[in-house]
Design a protein around this motif. Sequence first.
Motif, PDB file in Angstrom:
ATOM      1  N   LEU A  16      -6.921   0.208  17.207  1.00 39.86           N
ATOM      2  CA  LEU A  16      -6.482   0.010  18.582  1.00 39.86           C
ATOM      3  C   LEU A  16      -6.587   1.335  19.312  1.00 39.86           C
ATOM      4  CD1 LEU A  16      -5.245  -2.529  20.050  1.00 39.86           C
ATOM      5  CD2 LEU A  16      -3.042  -1.424  19.772  1.00 39.86           C
ATOM      6  N   THR A  17      -7.439   1.389  20.333  1.00 41.76           N
ATOM      7  CA  THR A  17      -7.719   2.662  20.991  1.00 41.76           C
ATOM      8  C   THR A  17      -6.534   3.190  21.792  1.00 41.76           C
ATOM      9  OG1 THR A  17      -8.666   1.503  22.903  1.00 41.76           O
ATOM     10  CG2 THR A  17     -10.185   2.146  21.145  1.00 41.76           C
ATOM     11  N   ALA A  18      -5.513   2.357  22.004  1.00 42.86           N
ATOM     12  CA  ALA A  18      -4.331   2.805  22.757  1.00 42.86           C
ATOM     13  C   ALA A  18      -3.513   3.832  21.985  1.00 42.86           C
ATOM     14  CB  ALA A  18      -3.456   1.604  23.110  1.00 42.86           C
ATOM     15  N   PHE A  19      -3.660   3.867  20.654  1.00 38.39           N
ATOM     16  CA  PHE A  19      -2.876   4.784  19.821  1.00 38.39           C
ATOM     17  C   PHE A  19      -3.807   5.648  18.974  1.00 38.39           C
ATOM     18  CE2 PHE A  19      -0.120   1.014  20.374  1.00 38.39           C
ATOM     19  CZ  PHE A  19       0.969   1.624  20.990  1.00 38.39           C
ATOM     20  N   ARG A  20      -3.564   6.963  19.002  1.00 39.40           N
ATOM     21  CA  ARG A  20      -4.362   7.881  18.182  1.00 39.40           C
ATOM     22  C   ARG A  20      -3.690   8.044  16.817  1.00 39.40           C
ATOM     23  NH1 ARG A  20      -7.583  11.902  20.218  1.00 39.40           N
ATOM     24  NH2 ARG A  20      -6.504  13.379  18.863  1.00 39.40           N
ATOM     25  N   PRO A  21      -4.402   7.731  15.734  1.00 38.38           N
ATOM     26  CA  PRO A  21      -3.795   7.838  14.397  1.00 38.38           C
ATOM     27  C   PRO A  21      -3.198   9.217  14.116  1.00 38.38           C
ATOM     28  CG  PRO A  21      -5.933   6.761  14.273  1.00 38.38           C
ATOM     29  CD  PRO A  21      -5.781   7.235  15.683  1.00 38.38           C
ATOM     30  N   ASP A  23      -1.776  11.212  16.083  1.00 39.53           N
ATOM     31  CA  ASP A  23      -0.500  11.388  16.787  1.00 39.53           C
ATOM     32  C   ASP A  23       0.584  10.468  16.239  1.00 39.53           C
ATOM     33  OD1 ASP A  23      -1.833  13.128  18.465  1.00 39.53           O
ATOM     34  OD2 ASP A  23      -2.212  11.607  20.004  1.00 39.53           O
ATOM     35  N   GLU A  24       0.185   9.366  15.606  1.00 41.47           N
ATOM     36  CA  GLU A  24       1.134   8.294  15.308  1.00 41.47           C
ATOM     37  C   GLU A  24       1.449   8.093  13.829  1.00 41.47           C
ATOM     38  OE1 GLU A  24       2.847   6.726  17.474  1.00 41.47           O
ATOM     39  OE2 GLU A  24       1.827   7.257  19.338  1.00 41.47           O
ATOM     40  N   CYS A  25       0.892   8.913  12.953  1.00 46.50           N
ATOM     41  CA  CYS A  25       1.109   8.640  11.529  1.00 46.50           C
ATOM     42  C   CYS A  25       2.427   9.204  10.992  1.00 46.50           C
ATOM     43  CB  CYS A  25      -0.071   9.135  10.692  1.00 46.50           C
ATOM     44  SG  CYS A  25      -0.350  10.891  10.806  1.00 46.50           S
ATOM     45  N   GLN A  26       3.163   9.947  11.824  1.00 44.58           N
ATOM     46  CA  GLN A  26       4.449  10.507  11.393  1.00 44.58           C
ATOM     47  C   GLN A  26       5.611   9.785  12.064  1.00 44.58           C
ATOM     48  OE1 GLN A  26       4.640  12.869   8.999  1.00 44.58           O
ATOM     49  NE2 GLN A  26       2.402  12.689   8.892  1.00 44.58           N
ATOM     50  N   TRP A  27       6.692   9.637  11.327  1.00 40.97           N
ATOM     51  CA  TRP A  27       7.897   9.009  11.864  1.00 40.97           C
ATOM     52  C   TRP A  27       8.521   9.909  12.939  1.00 40.97           C
ATOM     53  CZ3 TRP A  27      10.100   4.529  12.282  1.00 40.97           C
ATOM     54  CH2 TRP A  27      11.459   4.433  12.640  1.00 40.97           C
ATOM     55  N   PHE A 149      -7.742  -5.864  12.813  1.00 37.57           N
ATOM     56  CA  PHE A 149      -7.753  -4.404  12.957  1.00 37.57           C
ATOM     57  C   PHE A 149      -6.404  -3.859  12.523  1.00 37.57           C
ATOM     58  CE2 PHE A 149      -6.601  -6.460  16.926  1.00 37.57           C
ATOM     59  CZ  PHE A 149      -5.482  -5.775  17.375  1.00 37.57           C
ATOM     60  N   SER A 150      -6.313  -2.536  12.429  1.00 40.04           N
ATOM     61  CA  SER A 150      -5.053  -1.885  12.069  1.00 40.04           C
ATOM     62  C   SER A 150      -4.762  -0.774  13.058  1.00 40.04           C
ATOM     63  CB  SER A 150      -5.128  -1.315  10.647  1.00 40.04           C
ATOM     64  OG  SER A 150      -6.118  -0.294  10.588  1.00 40.04           O
ATOM     65  N   PHE A 151      -3.502  -0.363  13.139  1.00 37.54           N
ATOM     66  CA  PHE A 151      -3.142   0.776  13.974  1.00 37.54           C
ATOM     67  C   PHE A 151      -1.793   1.346  13.517  1.00 37.54           C
ATOM     68  CE2 PHE A 151      -1.493  -3.006  16.033  1.00 37.54           C
ATOM     69  CZ  PHE A 151      -0.285  -2.663  16.601  1.00 37.54           C
ATOM     70  N   TRP A 152      -1.572   2.598  13.882  1.00 32.25           N
ATOM     71  CA  TRP A 152      -0.334   3.309  13.543  1.00 32.25           C
ATOM     72  C   TRP A 152       0.504   3.503  14.803  1.00 32.25           C
ATOM     73  CZ3 TRP A 152       1.217   5.200   8.746  1.00 32.25           C
ATOM     74  CH2 TRP A 152       0.257   5.159   7.718  1.00 32.25           C
ATOM     75  N   VAL A 153       1.800   3.323  14.671  1.00 32.07           N
ATOM     76  CA  VAL A 153       2.745   3.713  15.720  1.00 32.07           C
ATOM     77  C   VAL A 153       3.945   4.364  15.039  1.00 32.07           C
ATOM     78  CG1 VAL A 153       4.273   2.952  17.588  1.00 32.07           C
ATOM     79  CG2 VAL A 153       2.055   1.848  17.280  1.00 32.07           C
ATOM     80  N   GLY A 154       4.163   5.641  15.328  1.00 33.38           N
ATOM     81  CA  GLY A 154       5.353   6.337  14.844  1.00 33.38           C
ATOM     82  C   GLY A 154       5.610   6.231  13.355  1.00 33.38           C
ATOM     83  N   GLY A 155       4.557   6.396  12.553  1.00 32.36           N
ATOM     84  CA  GLY A 155       4.732   6.363  11.099  1.00 32.36           C
ATOM     85  C   GLY A 155       4.766   4.971  10.498  1.00 32.36           C
ATOM     86  N   VAL A 156       4.551   3.944  11.326  1.00 33.48           N
ATOM     87  CA  VAL A 156       4.530   2.551  10.870  1.00 33.48           C
ATOM     88  C   VAL A 156       3.101   2.025  10.977  1.00 33.48           C
ATOM     89  CG1 VAL A 156       5.430   0.226  11.267  1.00 33.48           C
ATOM     90  CG2 VAL A 156       6.924   2.225  11.577  1.00 33.48           C
ATOM     91  N   PHE A 157       2.658   1.338   9.936  1.00 32.07           N
ATOM     92  CA  PHE A 157       1.280   0.839   9.858  1.00 32.07           C
ATOM     93  C   PHE A 157       1.272  -0.652  10.192  1.00 32.07           C
ATOM     94  CE2 PHE A 157      -2.644   0.064   7.071  1.00 32.07           C
ATOM     95  CZ  PHE A 157      -3.507   0.653   7.979  1.00 32.07           C
ATOM     96  N   PHE A 158       0.498  -1.025  11.201  1.00 30.97           N
ATOM     97  CA  PHE A 158       0.409  -2.413  11.649  1.00 30.97           C
ATOM     98  C   PHE A 158      -0.965  -2.983  11.305  1.00 30.97           C
ATOM     99  CE2 PHE A 158       3.641  -0.542  14.363  1.00 30.97           C
ATOM    100  CZ  PHE A 158       4.621  -1.530  14.418  1.00 30.97           C
ATOM    101  N   LEU A 159      -0.963  -4.209  10.817  1.00 27.70           N
ATOM    102  CA  LEU A 159      -2.193  -4.936  10.495  1.00 27.70           C
ATOM    103  C   LEU A 159      -2.246  -6.225  11.302  1.00 27.70           C
ATOM    104  CD1 LEU A 159      -1.916  -4.548   6.635  1.00 27.70           C
ATOM    105  CD2 LEU A 159      -3.787  -3.616   7.989  1.00 27.70           C
ATOM    106  N   VAL A 160      -3.335  -6.426  12.026  1.00 26.91           N
ATOM    107  CA  VAL A 160      -3.577  -7.670  12.761  1.00 26.91           C
ATOM    108  C   VAL A 160      -4.651  -8.441  12.004  1.00 26.91           C
ATOM    109  CG1 VAL A 160      -4.483  -8.663  14.898  1.00 26.91           C
ATOM    110  CG2 VAL A 160      -2.925  -6.692  14.993  1.00 26.91           C
ATOM    111  N   LEU A 161      -4.350  -9.683  11.613  1.00 24.69           N
ATOM    112  CA  LEU A 161      -5.269 -10.468  10.794  1.00 24.69           C
ATOM    113  C   LEU A 161      -5.722 -11.734  11.520  1.00 24.69           C
ATOM    114  CD1 LEU A 161      -3.465 -10.208   7.338  1.00 24.69           C
ATOM    115  CD2 LEU A 161      -5.323  -8.779   8.230  1.00 24.69           C
ATOM    116  N   ASN A 162      -6.910 -12.188  11.170  1.00 23.29           N
ATOM    117  CA  ASN A 162      -7.434 -13.468  11.655  1.00 23.29           C
ATOM    118  C   ASN A 162      -7.049 -14.526  10.624  1.00 23.29           C
ATOM    119  OD1 ASN A 162      -8.912 -15.711  12.355  1.00 23.29           O
ATOM    120  ND2 ASN A 162     -10.814 -14.618  12.764  1.00 23.29           N
ATOM    121  N   SER A 163      -5.917 -15.199  10.849  1.00 20.78           N
ATOM    122  CA  SER A 163      -5.409 -16.146   9.845  1.00 20.78           C
ATOM    123  C   SER A 163      -6.266 -17.394   9.745  1.00 20.78           C
ATOM    124  CB  SER A 163      -3.957 -16.530  10.155  1.00 20.78           C
ATOM    125  OG  SER A 163      -3.840 -17.086  11.448  1.00 20.78           O
TER     126      SER A 163
END
Length: 312
Positions: A16-21, A23-27, A149-163
């Motif tokens: 997700l281009t809105a978040f830079r990994p 910057d966002e991989c730390q809590w 796709f996946s993205f990081w926000v504040g040390g939390v890893f998010f996964l978006v899946l095509n169910s």
Amino acid sequence: MAAAGDAFLRARGRTLTAFRPDDECQWKGPFYFIQGADPQFGLMKAWTCGDTDNGDDEWGEEIKLAEQAVQAINKLNPKPKFFVLCGDLVHGMPGTLWRKNQVQDLKNVLKNTDQDIPLVFVSGNHDVGNSPTRETIDDYCKNWGDDYFSFWVGGVFFLVLNSQLFFDSSQCPELKQAQDVWLDEQLAVAEKQKCKHIIVFQHIPLFLSTPDEDHGYFNLEKSVREEIMEKFHKAGIKAVFAGHYHRNAGGSYKGLEMVVSSAIGCQLGEDTHGLRVVVVTEEKLVHRYYSLNELSSQGIEKELLDVLAKQK
């Protein structure tokens, strides 16, 4: 700041281009996001007239509800980190008469979301088809960005899946295989990075209330479900957020929480049109479903704001 036209295509290159990994991989302390599901422009009319295949030629009610959702989110203070829509963006299946107009009207509403609140889109069965093909998935990606796709926000890893690839990949087995390989790679990355939590977004729930419940339209087939649940459990995934059911539901499997949120649009049970507020702390996730009227008029309750205010 991304231009308004880019808001729908931020999922590119499987991130997700809105978040830079970097910057966002730390809590950095507690934060929250908003989950919505199933705006599904056209279903309310189709459901009322009893023709879910061809009765979706009006969606004025859904436009009003989606507008109310956007207005409620824009008023929130502090701002949510993002707004995720867990599938069935419109009712019209790929190739049907009203789909293009439904998509355009939904975009017209969503483009009014505060540009500091990134939109995160999840594909549902009405977005890519009950039996998706490469063509239907490509069409979805042109409108809404990558289907997984996946993205990081504040040390939390998010996964978006095509169910839908878990539900029926008979028309595109190679795409299911590609997502499976990618998912294993992502879970390996998450293990190395020692993230605070791993959270999954998808459209179809793994299950509605119990992990061993019978298979039906609103959950995944048992053997598929069992394989995914065990994979998620071993990876330490905290929660899966889904929609599809048009009612609130959920349960747990070995500490993995399954959260099923009701719809912004058409309700099939006793719940009200609404959104879920999810607060992420260092130790846990705290979430509550709000009716659109409640969130519009009162905002987030003090209890959740207090959880949010407890910094590092």
